[in-house]
Scaffold this active site. Structure first.
Site, PDB file in Angstrom:
ATOM      1  N   ARG A  15       0.418  -1.380   0.133  1.00 16.46           N
ATOM      2  CA  ARG A  15       0.201  -0.243  -0.049  1.00 16.46           C
ATOM      3  C   ARG A  15       1.003   1.476   0.121  1.00 16.46           C
ATOM      4  O   ARG A  15       2.084   1.178   0.554  1.00 16.46           O
ATOM      5  CB  ARG A  15      -1.282   0.297   1.064  1.00 16.46           C
ATOM      6  CG  ARG A  15      -2.246  -1.232   1.077  1.00 16.46           C
ATOM      7  CD  ARG A  15      -3.001  -1.058   2.469  1.00 16.46           C
ATOM      8  NE  ARG A  15      -1.593  -1.819   3.321  1.00 16.46           N
ATOM      9  CZ  ARG A  15      -2.533  -1.675   4.678  1.00 16.46           C
ATOM     10  NH1 ARG A  15      -3.804  -1.599   5.162  1.00 16.46           N
ATOM     11  NH2 ARG A  15      -1.917  -2.663   6.064  1.00 16.46           N
ATOM     12  N   LYS A  75       1.361   1.976   7.706  1.00 21.05           N
ATOM     13  CA  LYS A  75       1.947   0.712   8.446  1.00 21.05           C
ATOM     14  C   LYS A  75       2.579   2.050   9.869  1.00 21.05           C
ATOM     15  O   LYS A  75       3.304   3.005   9.028  1.00 21.05           O
ATOM     16  CB  LYS A  75       2.388  -0.137   7.615  1.00 21.05           C
ATOM     17  CG  LYS A  75       1.280  -1.062   7.226  1.00 21.05           C
ATOM     18  CD  LYS A  75       0.360  -1.955   8.439  1.00 21.05           C
ATOM     19  CE  LYS A  75       0.084  -2.112   9.589  1.00 21.05           C
ATOM     20  NZ  LYS A  75      -0.811  -2.557  10.512  1.00 21.05           N
ATOM     21  N   TYR A  94      -1.299   4.353  10.512  1.00 22.00           N
ATOM     22  CA  TYR A  94      -1.510   3.292  11.571  1.00 22.00           C
ATOM     23  C   TYR A  94      -0.823   3.304  12.036  1.00 22.00           C
ATOM     24  O   TYR A  94       0.611   3.076  12.237  1.00 22.00           O
ATOM     25  CB  TYR A  94      -2.247   1.862  10.758  1.00 22.00           C
ATOM     26  CG  TYR A  94      -3.363   2.208  10.208  1.00 22.00           C
ATOM     27  CD1 TYR A  94      -4.392   2.616  10.738  1.00 22.00           C
ATOM     28  CD2 TYR A  94      -3.684   1.828   9.293  1.00 22.00           C
ATOM     29  CE1 TYR A  94      -6.351   2.607  10.287  1.00 22.00           C
ATOM     30  CE2 TYR A  94      -4.536   2.156   7.999  1.00 22.00           C
ATOM     31  CZ  TYR A  94      -5.553   2.490   8.881  1.00 22.00           C
ATOM     32  OH  TYR A  94      -6.672   2.696   8.029  1.00 22.00           O
ATOM     33  N   HIS A  96      -1.174   1.841  15.739  1.00 23.57           N
ATOM     34  CA  HIS A  96      -1.666   0.342  16.826  1.00 23.57           C
ATOM     35  C   HIS A  96      -0.221   0.522  18.233  1.00 23.57           C
ATOM     36  O   HIS A  96       0.145  -0.827  17.996  1.00 23.57           O
ATOM     37  CB  HIS A  96      -1.838  -0.968  16.045  1.00 23.57           C
ATOM     38  CG  HIS A  96      -2.379  -0.536  14.863  1.00 23.57           C
ATOM     39  ND1 HIS A  96      -3.430  -0.844  15.518  1.00 23.57           N
ATOM     40  CD2 HIS A  96      -2.431  -0.708  13.696  1.00 23.57           C
ATOM     41  CE1 HIS A  96      -4.705  -0.766  13.944  1.00 23.57           C
ATOM     42  NE2 HIS A  96      -3.100  -0.800  13.259  1.00 23.57           N
ATOM     43  N   GLU A 118      -6.165   5.022  13.206  1.00 25.63           N
ATOM     44  CA  GLU A 118      -7.126   4.175  13.875  1.00 25.63           C
ATOM     45  C   GLU A 118      -7.949   4.988  15.364  1.00 25.63           C
ATOM     46  O   GLU A 118      -8.615   4.086  15.553  1.00 25.63           O
ATOM     47  CB  GLU A 118      -6.654   2.755  14.413  1.00 25.63           C
ATOM     48  CG  GLU A 118      -5.430   2.532  15.875  1.00 25.63           C
ATOM     49  CD  GLU A 118      -4.019   2.875  15.753  1.00 25.63           C
ATOM     50  OE1 GLU A 118      -3.493   3.117  15.909  1.00 25.63           O
ATOM     51  OE2 GLU A 118      -3.884   3.649  14.119  1.00 25.63           O
ATOM     52  N   ASP A 270      -3.018  -6.981  14.943  1.00 26.84           N
ATOM     53  CA  ASP A 270      -2.270  -5.367  15.052  1.00 26.84           C
ATOM     54  C   ASP A 270      -2.554  -5.152  16.705  1.00 26.84           C
ATOM     55  O   ASP A 270      -1.835  -3.835  16.516  1.00 26.84           O
ATOM     56  CB  ASP A 270      -3.104  -4.522  14.447  1.00 26.84           C
ATOM     57  CG  ASP A 270      -2.335  -4.135  12.267  1.00 26.84           C
ATOM     58  OD1 ASP A 270      -1.551  -4.724  12.451  1.00 26.84           O
ATOM     59  OD2 ASP A 270      -3.195  -3.695  11.992  1.00 26.84           O
TER      60      ASP A 270
END
Length: 373
Positions: A15, A75, A94, A96, A118, A270
């Site tokens: 991505r 990510k 993101y 996490h 998120e 995740d």
């Protein structure tokens, strides 16, 4: 503002943070965008596509991290990327953080302003930047689970939908939110016998209204989950507590009671995973066995369908990227409490309460952190 888009370096992560149409919008708003050469290739986006949109293409990540006011990724930054972050730089991606103390420490030490997709919220209480990837992961889960059930993959050798005269596989989905609902949609479409477990009576009513007799719904208790797992061929873990580590709803003992060759798919990996036996895997090596049960715990599932995921993610993130670029990070966060909810780390302070609680760290109110600048 100068916005940088580096190539993703996580295993098999194809991505990319911005697509050319997003770049064009930013350029139209008067901003500059630098994109690392080849960053979009995994999603079918060429350097020439980005150049046509107005981006500058650069070799390698050095200039992007050194010069950009804001880094837009997909990510969480890996260790080598975290070392490149600098004080006052905005990171939008993101994160996490809850199950990842090392990343938390590094981001605090960087002095950067780290906003996590998120935990950004919406007026309805939803998570608009997590939703598109939850939809993708949910729809992928029955697909990868069906593949893992094949004998050559270590599974029981069961076809998810069965055939006339042979029963379909039993699929148990733990969690009836976005991922769980989309997983149910695909599992039903593949012909499986589907049961969804959730602790929310409203969620169970919604699922029953949506799918009717095509699924069974069960109120979540430890006993109910334990009983269902004994007969399940595929279990999909799709639970979420925003910003916090996922609860371990399936114990090692429950895994040991399952059929040999059954499969579990942990969408919640995740956030640490919702099976006690889960640990993160990669697309290069996606599964492992515990007590004869195949575990699929890839931590970036949507990366398997990079083009679909990239476009879906950009549809959700672009308005927030524009706000951060147009207004600057402080004004954008002060004006939008829902974007403010995405602030996890700010200039050396941890501003996400669930992460602080999970890791035993000091929590600083994000509004105070922003006001201090």
């Amino acid at each position: 503002m100068l916005i940088g888009v580096p190539s993703e370096i996580k295993d098999n992560e194809a991505r990319v943070g911005l697509i050319p149409t997003s770049v064009h919008e930013l350029v139209h708003h008067g901003h500059r965008v630098m994109v690392q050469s080849g960053a979009g290739l995994g999603a079918g986006l060429t350097d020439s596509d980005y150049i046509h949109a107005g981006a500058e293409i650069v070799d390698g990540p050095d200039r992007i991290f050194a010069d950009s006011d804001m880094i837009v990724k997909v990510k969480e930054p890996l260790s080598e990327e975290r070392k490149r972050l600098r004080p006052g730089q905005v990171l939008f991606t993101y994160l996490h953080l809850a199950p990842d103390p090392e990343q938390t420490r590094d981001l605090i030490a960087s002095g950067a302003i780290c906003i996590a997709y998120e935990t950004v919220t919406s007026p309805s209480g939803a998570l608009p930047l997590l939703t598109p990837m939850s939809e993708v992961a949910g729809r992928l889960a029955p697909q990868v689970g069906a593949h893992a059930l094949e004998k050559s993959q270590g599974g029981r050798g069961i076809l998810l939908g069965g055939v006339p005269g042979v029963p379909a596989a039993s699929v148990v989905i733990i969690g009836g939110g976005v991922s769980g609902t989309h997983a149910a949609t695909i599992a039903i479409g593949m012909g499986a016998r589907v049961t969804v477990v959730d602790r929310s009576a409203d969620a169970l009513k919604r699922l029953s209204a949506q799918f009717g007799s095509a699924i069974s719904t069960v109120y979540s208790t430890r006993s109910a989950i334990a009983d269902l797992l004994k007969e399940a061929d595929l279990v999909i873990g799709a639970v979420l507590i925003p910003g916090a580590a996922a609860p371990k709803l399936v114990t090692r003992e429950m895994i040991g009671s399952m059929k040999k060759g059954a499969v579990v798919v942990d969408i919640a990996i995740d956030q640490g995973g919702c099976f006690e036996t889960s640990h993160a895997t990669t697309h290069s090596n996606p599964t492992y066995l515990v007590d004869g049960v195949v575990h699929y715990c890839v931590a970036n599932m949507p990366g398997a369908v990079a083009r679909t995921s990239t476009f879906a993610l950009n549809n959700a993130t672009l308005p927030f990227v524009l706000a951060l670029a147009d207004l600057g990070w402080q004004e954008a966060l002060l004006r939008d409490r829902h974007l403010l909810a995405g602030l996890n780390v700010c200039r050396g302070e941890l501003t996400c309460e669930p992460v602080a609680e999970t890791q035993g760290l000091v929590f600083v109110d994000p509004l105070l952190a922003v006001q201090r600048g």
